[in-house]
Write an enzyme that holds these catalytic residues in place. Sequence first.
Site, PDB file in Angstrom:
ATOM      1  N   SER A   1      67.458  17.943  48.155  1.00 25.76           N
ATOM      2  CA  SER A   1      67.625  16.505  48.033  1.00 25.76           C
ATOM      3  C   SER A   1      66.767  15.753  49.192  1.00 25.76           C
ATOM      4  O   SER A   1      66.736  16.105  50.281  1.00 25.76           O
ATOM      5  CB  SER A   1      69.080  16.212  48.229  1.00 25.76           C
ATOM      6  OG  SER A   1      69.108  14.549  48.088  1.00 25.76           O
TER       7      SER A   1
ATOM      8  N   ILE B   1      64.654   8.777  56.889  1.00 30.30           N
ATOM      9  CA  ILE B   1      64.493   7.960  55.802  1.00 30.30           C
ATOM     10  C   ILE B   1      65.781   6.721  55.410  1.00 30.30           C
ATOM     11  O   ILE B   1      65.371   5.616  55.140  1.00 30.30           O
ATOM     12  CB  ILE B   1      64.192   8.739  54.381  1.00 30.30           C
ATOM     13  CG1 ILE B   1      63.108   9.927  54.748  1.00 30.30           C
ATOM     14  CG2 ILE B   1      63.680   7.789  53.166  1.00 30.30           C
ATOM     15  CD1 ILE B   1      61.858   9.462  54.891  1.00 30.30           C
ATOM     16  N   GLY B   2      66.781   7.210  56.038  1.00 28.92           N
ATOM     17  CA  GLY B   2      67.710   6.375  55.821  1.00 28.92           C
ATOM     18  C   GLY B   2      68.498   6.362  54.375  1.00 28.92           C
ATOM     19  O   GLY B   2      68.875   5.034  54.245  1.00 28.92           O
ATOM     20  N   LEU B   3      68.141   7.103  53.554  1.00 28.95           N
ATOM     21  CA  LEU B   3      68.720   7.139  52.251  1.00 28.95           C
ATOM     22  C   LEU B   3      68.546   5.997  51.347  1.00 28.95           C
ATOM     23  O   LEU B   3      69.190   5.640  50.493  1.00 28.95           O
ATOM     24  CB  LEU B   3      70.365   7.086  52.466  1.00 28.95           C
ATOM     25  CG  LEU B   3      71.143   8.019  53.091  1.00 28.95           C
ATOM     26  CD1 LEU B   3      72.795   7.833  53.231  1.00 28.95           C
ATOM     27  CD2 LEU B   3      70.861   9.460  52.285  1.00 28.95           C
TER      28      LEU B   3
ATOM     29  N   CYS C   1      74.311  13.230  56.024  1.00 28.90           N
ATOM     30  CA  CYS C   1      73.216  12.633  56.082  1.00 28.90           C
ATOM     31  C   CYS C   1      73.143  12.196  57.727  1.00 28.90           C
ATOM     32  O   CYS C   1      73.958  11.571  58.181  1.00 28.90           O
ATOM     33  CB  CYS C   1      72.943  11.583  55.507  1.00 28.90           C
ATOM     34  SG  CYS C   1      71.344  10.726  55.808  1.00 28.90           S
TER      35      CYS C   1
END
Lengths: 304, 262
Positions: free
Chosen positions: A21, A72-74, A131
């Site tokens: 992912s 990226i920070g989702l 995450c």
Amino acid sequence: MIDTSIQMGGLAFRTPLLTGSGTFGYGDEYRTLIDYSAFGGIITKSISRLPRPGNQPPRICETQLGGLLNSIGLANPGVEVFIADKAQILPFDATQVFISVVGDAVEEFVSVVEKLEFVPAVSGYELNLSCPNVQKGGLSLGGDKDAVAEITRACRNVTKRFISVKLTPHHALVAPLAEAAAAAGVDALTMTNTLVGMVIDAETRRPKLGNVTGGYSGPPLKPVSLAKVWQAAKAVSLPIWASGGITCGLDCIEFLLAGASGLQLGSVLFADPYAPTRILREMSEWCEKRGVKKLSDLIGQLKT
Amino acid sequence: MSLPIAEIGEVLNLRNISPDVWDMDVHSPRLAPLAQAGQFVHIRISDRFIPFLRRPLSIGPIDKDVIKLIFIVRGEGTRLLAAKSPGDKIDLIGPLGMPFPMPSDDTLAVLVAGGIGIAPLLLLNQSLPKAVDRLFLLGMRSLKNTPVDLKYAALFNLQLATDDGSAGFHGNVVDLCSQMLKGQQARNINIFACGPVPMLAKIKDIGVTLGVPTYLSLEVPMGCGVGACQSCAVECADGSGYNLVCRDGPVFEAKDIILPRV
């Protein structure tokens, strides 16, 4: 001809190869570049209930010895935009499609899954409970076995589809988290997410990432994820999806021996998007030389 | 705009133009005809994943099936690229990203390059309609740091600016640009720039002052190059979030983005 097919949780996968992912977008970005037939399934970038802009750049840097750090920070457009923009183009080349789901709270996970239940091409979900790049949710939820159980059970209650839970590599003890997820009714465990790391530029005295720390991935992570896969496979009888440091067919064989049934290709795709075809060929050659007829015969065959 | 393709190109020629600056001609018969000025190729550096990532390089001038790449050796990745030899294969993905928009025939196109930022502007210069008037400016520290064979200076009427005064205008290319645009305000001007961020910031200011469309080509750390990983984010000026340099850029209209912090 090696039999590369794998059965997991009532689903048939033509190969054990999956996308990690966050490394393969929503599945269509590479469509003119690579052959999707080597994949058994695709796992999308994580989707949340509402759009998330992501972290302050820079968001990526290399580390020494072939590692990679990202924060990226989702970043994602939110579940409704995802459904409107992308649902029509799923699935790609008949692979199984899993949507990575993320949230700050139980209700958010449930809300995203409920909306995705109306997308027929979706085979299942990977709950991202690990995450490292967000303040809320992610690691802070995924490190707590009660939270893992609660989120998993709540999602299980609204879907009959396949669920995998992506766990953190930060806990020394894998078993309590794995057992909590198993008891809540998941179909697989993903071992594991990235490790928290950082890189500093001594000249500027600044961190190289805008978020200061990021998730460490790439080939140097492989021994860590191998250990987590092995520990999880010993703790529960569920299929394990390996994630962390795979770049070649031999890596995959090692993960199968450690107990993995699914093999996620992540960072490797940035450097080598053709890796799935190459890796499948390398695995087949390895098996042919040794008289192994089915890849699935290797799962959990580690001698200790 | 065409979708990106995968191609194994062949290095035809590799020349050391000035200390650390290299010029590589790559035979890429499928990719070259698709490329538009401002687009880039994403190049595999190492089969052994050290360094790990591909390197994005702007597509320079094109001669039939051959694309020119210009790069400066900054680290291990570009050092390995400079160590290639004619005949070596090179794994390319491209053309990627959004190109420079083409100006109308009555436009004065002002091309402003800082160092190796000249690469996409050489292709733009090649691609502009013949009727478009142009000013082509190149800034560098010193003549000895030139990013191009200076035969281009004569061929393209390239105006040089050097920090040390060793050639052309003594000063930076931004000041040269301001000076040359004095008295041109009546014209329909488009500015196209590629170079270091501090230079782009000043070019953006010139564009704002003159009220003319200004297009900047950006370079930032990048992962996949195809919009999948969302690593190469640049902040939108309207506060709506981030654009991706690989997918929405590398060329942006200056007013649409906040330039990255240096």
